[in-house]
Design a protein around this motif. Structure first.
Motif, PDB file in Angstrom:
ATOM      1  N   ASN A   1       6.441  21.276  54.528  1.00 38.19           N
ATOM      2  CA  ASN A   1       5.442  21.546  53.497  1.00 38.19           C
ATOM      3  C   ASN A   1       5.851  20.819  52.220  1.00 38.19           C
ATOM      4  N   PHE A   2       4.888  20.620  51.333  1.00 38.15           N
ATOM      5  CA  PHE A   2       5.175  20.019  50.040  1.00 38.15           C
ATOM      6  C   PHE A   2       5.438  21.136  49.037  1.00 38.15           C
ATOM      7  N   ARG A   3       6.425  20.960  48.220  1.00 35.62           N
ATOM      8  CA  ARG A   3       6.758  21.885  47.137  1.00 35.62           C
ATOM      9  C   ARG A   3       7.110  21.051  45.910  1.00 35.62           C
ATOM     10  N   PHE A   4       7.168  21.731  44.767  1.00 34.30           N
ATOM     11  CA  PHE A   4       7.716  21.066  43.588  1.00 34.30           C
ATOM     12  C   PHE A   4       8.696  22.006  42.930  1.00 34.30           C
ATOM     13  N   ARG A   5       9.619  21.413  42.217  1.00 34.01           N
ATOM     14  CA  ARG A   5      10.574  22.207  41.433  1.00 34.01           C
ATOM     15  C   ARG A   5      10.549  21.678  40.010  1.00 34.01           C
ATOM     16  N   ILE A   6      10.860  22.574  39.091  1.00 34.59           N
ATOM     17  CA  ILE A   6      10.944  22.214  37.678  1.00 34.59           C
ATOM     18  C   ILE A   6      12.427  22.181  37.345  1.00 34.59           C
ATOM     19  N   THR A   7      12.881  21.058  36.804  1.00 25.52           N
ATOM     20  CA  THR A   7      14.290  20.924  36.455  1.00 25.52           C
ATOM     21  C   THR A   7      14.452  20.757  34.948  1.00 25.52           C
ATOM     22  N   ALA A   8      15.544  21.271  34.438  1.00 26.82           N
ATOM     23  CA  ALA A   8      15.904  21.106  33.028  1.00 26.82           C
ATOM     24  C   ALA A   8      16.431  19.686  32.829  1.00 26.82           C
ATOM     25  N   PRO A   9      16.559  19.236  31.573  1.00 27.60           N
ATOM     26  CA  PRO A   9      17.071  17.886  31.330  1.00 27.60           C
ATOM     27  C   PRO A   9      18.441  17.625  31.965  1.00 27.60           C
ATOM     28  N   ASP A  10      19.252  18.675  32.143  1.00 30.65           N
ATOM     29  CA  ASP A  10      20.572  18.483  32.756  1.00 30.65           C
ATOM     30  C   ASP A  10      20.531  18.535  34.281  1.00 30.65           C
ATOM     31  N   GLY A  11      19.330  18.695  34.870  1.00 33.53           N
ATOM     32  CA  GLY A  11      19.193  18.713  36.324  1.00 33.53           C
ATOM     33  C   GLY A  11      19.176  20.103  36.940  1.00 33.53           C
ATOM     34  N   THR A  12      19.378  21.144  36.139  1.00 32.66           N
ATOM     35  CA  THR A  12      19.354  22.518  36.647  1.00 32.66           C
ATOM     36  C   THR A  12      17.949  22.858  37.130  1.00 32.66           C
ATOM     37  N   VAL A  13      17.847  23.402  38.354  1.00 37.07           N
ATOM     38  CA  VAL A  13      16.544  23.808  38.883  1.00 37.07           C
ATOM     39  C   VAL A  13      16.144  25.120  38.211  1.00 37.07           C
ATOM     40  N   MET A  14      15.007  25.101  37.513  1.00 32.72           N
ATOM     41  CA  MET A  14      14.533  26.271  36.780  1.00 32.72           C
ATOM     42  C   MET A  14      13.539  27.089  37.593  1.00 32.72           C
ATOM     43  N   ALA A  15      12.771  26.438  38.468  1.00 31.21           N
ATOM     44  CA  ALA A  15      11.780  27.138  39.291  1.00 31.21           C
ATOM     45  C   ALA A  15      11.408  26.252  40.471  1.00 31.21           C
ATOM     46  N   THR A  16      11.004  26.906  41.562  1.00 32.29           N
ATOM     47  CA  THR A  16      10.526  26.205  42.749  1.00 32.29           C
ATOM     48  C   THR A  16       9.181  26.797  43.133  1.00 32.29           C
ATOM     49  N   SER A  17       8.257  25.944  43.510  1.00 36.54           N
ATOM     50  CA  SER A  17       6.889  26.377  43.817  1.00 36.54           C
ATOM     51  C   SER A  17       6.774  26.994  45.209  1.00 36.54           C
ATOM     52  N   ARG A  18       5.592  27.515  45.474  1.00 38.25           N
ATOM     53  CA  ARG A  18       5.239  27.955  46.822  1.00 38.25           C
ATOM     54  C   ARG A  18       4.980  26.708  47.660  1.00 38.25           C
ATOM     55  N   PRO A  19       4.877  26.836  48.977  1.00 41.34           N
ATOM     56  CA  PRO A  19       4.566  25.664  49.799  1.00 41.34           C
ATOM     57  C   PRO A  19       3.097  25.252  49.680  1.00 41.34           C
ATOM     58  N   PHE A  20       2.852  23.950  49.726  1.00 40.49           N
ATOM     59  CA  PHE A  20       1.499  23.386  49.708  1.00 40.49           C
ATOM     60  C   PHE A  20       1.306  22.578  50.991  1.00 40.49           C
ATOM     61  N   PRO A  21       0.070  22.513  51.522  1.00 38.74           N
ATOM     62  CA  PRO A  21      -0.159  21.803  52.780  1.00 38.74           C
ATOM     63  C   PRO A  21      -0.109  20.278  52.653  1.00 38.74           C
ATOM     64  N   ASP A  22      -0.355  19.759  51.433  1.00 36.00           N
ATOM     65  CA  ASP A  22      -0.336  18.311  51.253  1.00 36.00           C
ATOM     66  C   ASP A  22       0.103  17.969  49.832  1.00 36.00           C
TER      67      ASP A  22
END
Length: 117
Positions: free
Chosen positions: A26-47
Motif C-alpha cells: 500500500n502507499f503511505r506517507f510520513r511526516i518528518t522533522a528537519p532532522d529526519g525524525t518521523v513525526m507521523a505516519t499515514s493510513r494505507p492508501f490504495p494508490d
C-alpha cells in the motif's frame, strides 16, 4: 530518504512529506522533522494519487488546527496557569528576541514590547 538538517545561520528548513510503500504494497506517507525524525505516519492508501491527496488534506486541515485534549485527567488535578514572563509584566522594557527559528516557514515572529498603559 532523510531530510538534511538546516545549516546554522541559514533559513529554517521545514519538515518533509515522504511517500513510500508499506509491507503490504500500500502507499503511505510520513511526516518528518528537519532532522529526519518521523513525526507521523499515514493510513494505507490504495494508490499514489490517493496518498498525494491525503498529503494535501493534511496540509489544509492540520496546518493551523486546534488541539483537543482527550487525555484522562487524574482526580483532584488542577492545571497550573503559567507564570507571566518578565518581559510581559507591567513596567518592564526587556527586549528578548528569540534566537530560535520560527516553527513554520510561513510564520514570522516579530517581538513586540508591551508598555504599561
Amino acid at each position: 530518504m532523510a531530510a538534511k538538517p538546516a545549516e546554522p545561520g541559514g533559513d529554517h528548513m521545514a519538515g518533509m512529506f515522504e511517500i513510500f510503500n508499506d509491507e503490504d504494497s500500500n502507499f503511505r506517507f510520513r511526516i518528518t522533522a528537519p532532522d529526519g525524525t518521523v513525526m507521523a505516519t499515514s493510513r494505507p492508501f490504495p494508490d499514489k494519487q490517493s496518498a498525494v491527496a491525503g498529503i494535501a488534506d493534511v496540509r489544509e486541515y492540520a496546518g493551523m488546527g486546534h488541539i483537543t485534549d482527550l487525555c484522562l485527567t487524574p482526580p483532584g488535578f488542577t492545571p497550573q496557569r503559567p507564570a507571566t514572563p518578565a518581559a510581559l509584566q507591567p513596567g518592564n522594557d526587556l527586549r528578548c528576541p528569540s534566537s530560535r527559528p520560527a516553527p513554520y516557514p510561513w510564520f514570522h515572529y516579530t517581538p513586540t514590547i508591551l508598555s504599561p498603559n
